[in-house]
Design a protein around this motif. Sequence first.
Motif, short mmCIF file in Angstrom:
data_model
loop_
_atom_site.label_atom_id
_atom_site.label_comp_id
_atom_site.label_asym_id
_atom_site.label_seq_id
_atom_site.Cartn_x
_atom_site.Cartn_y
_atom_site.Cartn_z
N PRO A 148 44.03 14.93 3.09
CA PRO A 148 42.86 14.09 3.36
C PRO A 148 41.85 14.09 2.22
O PRO A 148 41.17 13.08 2.00
N ASP A 190 43.06 11.55 -0.13
CA ASP A 190 42.79 10.22 0.43
C ASP A 190 41.35 9.79 0.15
O ASP A 190 41.05 8.65 -0.18
N ALA A 233 40.82 9.17 -3.66
CA ALA A 233 41.50 7.95 -4.09
C ALA A 233 40.92 6.73 -3.37
O ALA A 233 41.37 5.62 -3.60
N ARG A 234 39.97 6.95 -2.52
CA ARG A 234 39.31 5.91 -1.72
C ARG A 234 40.31 5.10 -0.89
O ARG A 234 40.22 3.88 -0.80
N LEU A 235 41.26 5.81 -0.30
CA LEU A 235 42.20 5.15 0.62
C LEU A 235 41.55 5.00 1.98
O LEU A 235 41.97 4.21 2.81
N ARG A 236 40.49 5.80 2.21
CA ARG A 236 39.88 5.86 3.54
C ARG A 236 38.43 6.21 3.32
O ARG A 236 38.14 7.14 2.57
N PRO A 237 37.49 5.46 3.93
CA PRO A 237 36.09 5.82 3.74
C PRO A 237 35.75 7.09 4.52
O PRO A 237 36.39 7.37 5.54
N PRO A 238 34.79 7.88 4.05
CA PRO A 238 34.42 9.08 4.81
C PRO A 238 33.64 8.70 6.06
O PRO A 238 33.22 7.56 6.22
#
Lengths: 414, 231
Positions: B45, B48, B51-56
């Motif tokens: 995570p 992730d 790599a900015r695959l998912r915003p926090p």
Amino acid sequence: MSAQQAETASTKRSYLTVLLRALAGAPHETMGDRRRIYDSAQKYLLRFFDSQDPPMDEDTREIEIRILRQTIRLLELDIRAGIDVWAPNYRPAELDAILENLERSRRVRLDRKRGIVERERASAGAPDPASPADTATVDRLRQALAFLDPRTGTGSTTSSSPSNTINIVRALVLHQFHLIASESRIAVVWLLIQPAVLLAIIHVGYLLVDTRTILNMDVPTFALLGGGSWVMFRQVIFRVTGQISHNRVLVNFPMITPMHQAVAVALIYLVIFTVSLTTISLIGGALGLMGPPDHMALVAVHFVGIWALGLSLGVLFGTIDIFWPYFNRLTPVIERILQLFSSIFFVTEQLPEAYRGYILWNPLAHGTQLLRSFYFDAYVCSDASLSYFWLSVIAGLSIALIAERLIRRYIQPM
Amino acid sequence: MILLSRVSDSPRVAGSKRLLADRVDLDLPVDRYALLTGDPHLRRPAIDLLARLRPPHAGHVTAVGSSSWPIGRPGFIRGKVTGRHIVALVARLYGLDMALSNGILETLLTSPAQLDELSTHWPIEFRREFVFAIALLPPFDIYIVDAPFPSPRDRFGQMWRVLFDERTEGKTLITSSTRGRDLVEFCSKAIIFDRGWATVTDRLEEALDQYPPVATPPERTDRQEEADEEI
């Protein structure tokens, strides 16, 4: 018999014949008797392998023995079940499937072996990183990579920014289409048949009560418009839900969001159903059952409107699915209820005034009726509202976009 | 460069919520970083997030320049597609010339004939080579590697390392290899995520002693199996 068996070692399909012959030529009433015969058959086969020149490789040997054992297992099962194994055309039911499986595993092994040999050959050819051949290859690769760089090289195929939404969706559509097509070719054919089946059901229903036209619409076309758009709507919801809640594969690319995946898949199904419904209506036209639309462009626009409703509902279902995975067991029920109240089997003008209100809350019912009213000039739709339908489409899409924004942080790539 | 401002995040890992970041402010200028976490399950995570695959869950992660997908993660190789299809996807996404991309992979890979095979039939060695080789094609400003590097003992590993070194020169590199040797060889600093706080340190060796990169068993949940069917 030994000459016979020697032949069959290479033609594995006849292990069964050999076993049956061996059983016939010796007492075979008890399990012990039969086991002795099976054991000697296996021993004989092993001896035969050892006598081969050049010696047989381990893999083939193992597979052959497995084929023999499987044949014995199936034969013994059938004998115990009291099946007549002496019948001239006797062949255990699963034998072919098992043979095919073993053949496949033999091929996989051979491939793997070939890979290892290739790897060894390749690394033996260039064990030294500083070898001239390798340096030349690296130089060539370096140049190619520099050429490939869209910023410095000229190898770029697109003049605009490569990661804009249209490009992403286009790449995904092509990729997903390969996936769907290679998963199962029958699935693509089924997509053509599925609307035809629902169309037939609606058609038969009206034929049974001897109805030829419904409010000046002929029954086959009426059924095609309702059934076709419903099947598309349902399929888009189902696929989009899956993309949002389960497909965590391509979100590994930083530029791809779940929404891109949803739109790409929905577009694929829009194209597939447009093709399939056009084909059905052309066939119907050729048979003299269906007529052409009176307003082609408006029909197409409303078909796309129904598709957009499906897309937004799919995203919404996917969002709920992420927080409450049990929800996807309820979706078929929700869809069934929607199917009854979406003007697929009938239009509201056929119903008594008092019940129309219950159906007309549903935007899809408006969509389907508008679709029919643009297809047939003869059908004047008094209940469906153009603004209600399109405002619902816009509202649905906006809610879907917001929902996707909210859940993005919960979608962890695989 | 990557900037984390007031980032709070607690992703679901192995079925439970775990704290990854609690109001973290972090500034990552161009450099070569090893990613270390107190809880080995949180490495993925964390990748992730970077790599900015998912915003926090709260706060922002901003990056200057384009960042790669987590290189080495076999993530995008799923379902019945051939290597050529995946190359085509990457080429379309990043605006690369498809013929040239194919040509580069054919030269680089040990058994290029496998490219035409379905990825479900690929041997593990080819799969590993492919996921690293394809990452050389698009140029990035931030390289993120989420697997042990190819071994320098064979032809592919040697060529890949030479090309990757050139590709990443002067760029940001974040690696989360589970092989300590890789981290020492490729990185000069360490990013440490532990119990909700994050920090950057120059003392890589010390950090490695304190937070050894342990491999976690691959996660398999029902949800992921369903995904296989879905695609």
